[in-house]
Design an enzyme around this catalytic site. Structure first.
Site: not given
Ligand code: NDP
Ligand code: BG6
Length: 517
Positions: A242, A366, A174, A266, A261, A65
């Site tokens: 962690e 954590k 995930k 994992h 989580d 968005r």
């Molecule tokens: P974010 O919360 O950063 O969301 C990603 C993007 O999605 C945002 O930049 C936003 O973009 C859009 N967004 C967020 N919330 C909403 C909403 N409610 N409705 C519509 N759009 C939304 O997520 P992450 O990048 O941290 O994670 C993405 C996926 O990856 C998730 O499923 C997360 O569980 C998974 N994941 C993330 C990890 C991490 O380290 N970050 C690790 C493992 C898995 P915009 O507003 O521009 O549309």
């Molecule tokens: C992600 C979890 O899947 O794995 C995080 O959402 C966690 O909470 C991470 O910190 C750990 O990954 P790694 O590769 O650093 O062990």
């Protein structure tokens, strides 16, 4: 297989040849403005570009968005790579990589936004020869998935004639669901649009070199498998520790907790790789069949059994590496009364011929004193203590085989040895294999390995629909019991310690103790 070559069914010596044959493709990242894209996906893609492992005709289309242009996306992508790439930016490679990046801004539910995406994909197809093949990456909260899938279906982004129009695969991040019911529902939604063979449920642990090495270690060597069973193994400990807190992910984490989580995905993946039977072949179907069998064999916990076999905790303010860190309830976007667990320990049994009555102890948390992920297999003591009259029996520790997933990746075997001189004294010693010392190449990141596999169409290292549901069904009784129990007395462990007292009690009741890490 050379060191650093990812292990997947299409990996191995022929991997380079397989790469040459990579089909053209446009990869669409939904949620491209987010944390995962910034820290993991763009750096991984850049490193694949650096190694010339991307398809020669390739493009990345970010969708979110946020009101960004192609140039803004490219500028931010460069920042991501500068900050998080495992190797420095090479300007020439960067320029060519940046030219393959595009951005579409829009709401996930808006038909106009999907129409703009479809138009851009057509344009990219023409200009960059991506051939109508699409790899969709759902890198955003799962609530948006049905909207995205619906939008793609309407604009013809999926469900097309594979022969004529190219393929469409989807990578789903995930957590896949929040419990068994929601995972089933998500599977139904995804299967509305994609064949199971085109669905790549990601668990980045499976992309880690040392996790992939569990299969090689077990099944390429003849000496370990004969003792890998209840006759010789006393118990197995799996730890994902962690030292970090929840960082900027407070709102996600507070609704999720450590069980969902880390344990459901994992840790159960690690358990299934350690406990599985040898697959009949090295391909996605055979390997995943064996992993699913392990998950089906894990004894489900329910009611009071949950109290005896689990411990949960939440960190309070404390000290890590000389720095004071806030308690969980003080973190950004976390409720000050939160009952979310940041630590879990549990004991599972795999009810199979091989593992009957062998406990698998799992713990994750954590804000523990250090980052350390390992699998430790403790073997039974020698049946007859020959040296008991002449040596200190308390120094005679059991044999351990430890697979260190991170950091200091490697494998160690602890055994008893005689201290030089007389009288006879016995002490433990270690035989160590250390990845870093044995292989001088840097391993690819998990996301590099997994994205490359999805581009190849190799799902060996991804989680299948039945696998993810089996994993959730193991968690169901625990989630139910915890939900119905009175709120726990949180916080109950100080940051920088090894978790709540209940975690120690869990293993001590069985006459065992956690390994000191
Ligand atoms: P974010 O919360 O950063 O969301 C990603 C993007 O999605 C945002 O930049 C936003 O973009 C859009 N967004 C967020 N919330 C909403 C909403 N409610 N409705 C519509 N759009 C939304 O997520 P992450 O990048 O941290 O994670 C993405 C996926 O990856 C998730 O499923 C997360 O569980 C998974 N994941 C993330 C990890 C991490 O380290 N970050 C690790 C493992 C898995 P915009 O507003 O521009 O549309
Ligand atoms: C992600 C979890 O899947 O794995 C995080 O959402 C966690 O909470 C991470 O910190 C750990 O990954 P790694 O590769 O650093 O062990």
């Amino acid at each position: 297989m050379s060191a650093g070559t990812p292990l997947s069914a299409s990996g191995g010596p022929s991997a380079a040849a397989a790469e040459e044959a990579l089909e053209p493709c446009a990869m669409v990242i939904f949620g491209a403005s987010g944390d995962l894209t910034h820290r993991m996906l763009l750096p991984a893609l850049y490193n694949l570009a650096l190694d010339r492992r991307l398809p020669p005709r390739f493009a990345v289309v970010g969708f979110a968005r946020s009101d960004w242009t192609d140039d803004e996306f490219r500028r931010r992508a460069r920042q991501s790579v500068q900050q998080f790439s495992r190797r420095p930016v090479d300007d020439a490679v960067w320029e060519s990589f940046a030219n393959s990046l595009f951005f579409v801004s829009g709401e996930y539910h808006q038909p106009q936004a999907h129409a703009r995406l479809a138009a851009l994909l057509k344009k990219v197809e023409k200009e960059r020869g991506t051939g109508g093949n699409h790899l969709y990456y759902l890198a955003l909260p799962p609530t948006t998935f049905p909207l995205i899938i619906g939008g793609l279906q309407k604009t013809g982004g999926i469900g097309r004639d594979h022969q004529r129009d190219g393929w469409a695969r989807v990578i789903v991040e995930k957590p896949f669901g929040a419990d068994l019911e929601s995972a089933r529902e998500l599977n139904r939604q995804v299967h509305n649009a994609f064949r199971e063979d085109d669905v790549y449920r990601i668990d980045h642990y499976l992309g880690k070199e040392t996790v992939q090495n569990i299969l090689v270690f077990r099944f390429a060597n003849g000496i370990f498998e004969p003792i890998w069973n209840r006759r010789y193994v006393d118990h197995v400990q799996i730890t994902v520790a962690e030292s970090i807190g929840v960082g900027q992910r407070g709102s996600y984490y507070d609704a999720t907790g450590a069980l969902r989580d880390i344990v459901q995905n994992h840790m159960l993946q690690l358990l299934s790789l350690v406990a599985m039977e040898p697959p009949i072949a090295f391909n996605g179907r055979a390997v995943r069949n064996e992993k699913v069998k392990v998950l089906h064999a894990v004894r489900h916990l329910a009611g009071e059994e949950v109290d005896a076999a689990t411990a949960r905790g939440q960190y309070a303010r404390g000290w890590i590496s000389g720095q004071e860190v806030p308690g969980y309830r003080e973190e950004d976007n976390v409720s000050p009364h939160s009952a979310t667990e940041t630590f879990v320990a549990l004991r599972l049994f795999v009810d199979s011929w091989r593992w009957a009555d062998v406990p698998f102890y799992l713990r994750t948390g954590k804000r523990l004193p250090k980052r350390s992920t390992e699998i430790a297999v403790q073997f039974k003591r020698a049946p007859h203590l020959l040296f008991r009259d002449i040596a200190d029996v308390s120094a005679m520790e059991p044999n351990f085989l430890t697979i260190r997933i991170q950091p200091n990746e490697g494998i160690s075997i602890k055994f008893l040895t005689k201290v030089p001189g007389s009288p006879v004294r016995i002490r433990p010693a270690n035989m160590d294999f250390i990845y870093g010392a044995s292989f001088l190449v840097q391993a690819p990141s998990a996301y590099e390995t997994l994205i490359l596999d999805a581009l190849r169409g190799d799902a060996t290292l991804f989680t299948r629909a039945d696998e993810v549901e089996a994993a959730w069904s193991i968690m169901a009784g625990v989630l139910e019991r915890w939900q119905s129990a009175p709120p726990p007395a949180f916080p109950d462990y100080e940051a920088g310690t090894w978790g709540p007292a209940g975690a120690d009690a869990l293993v001590e009741r069985d006459g065992r103790e956690w390994r000191r890490l």
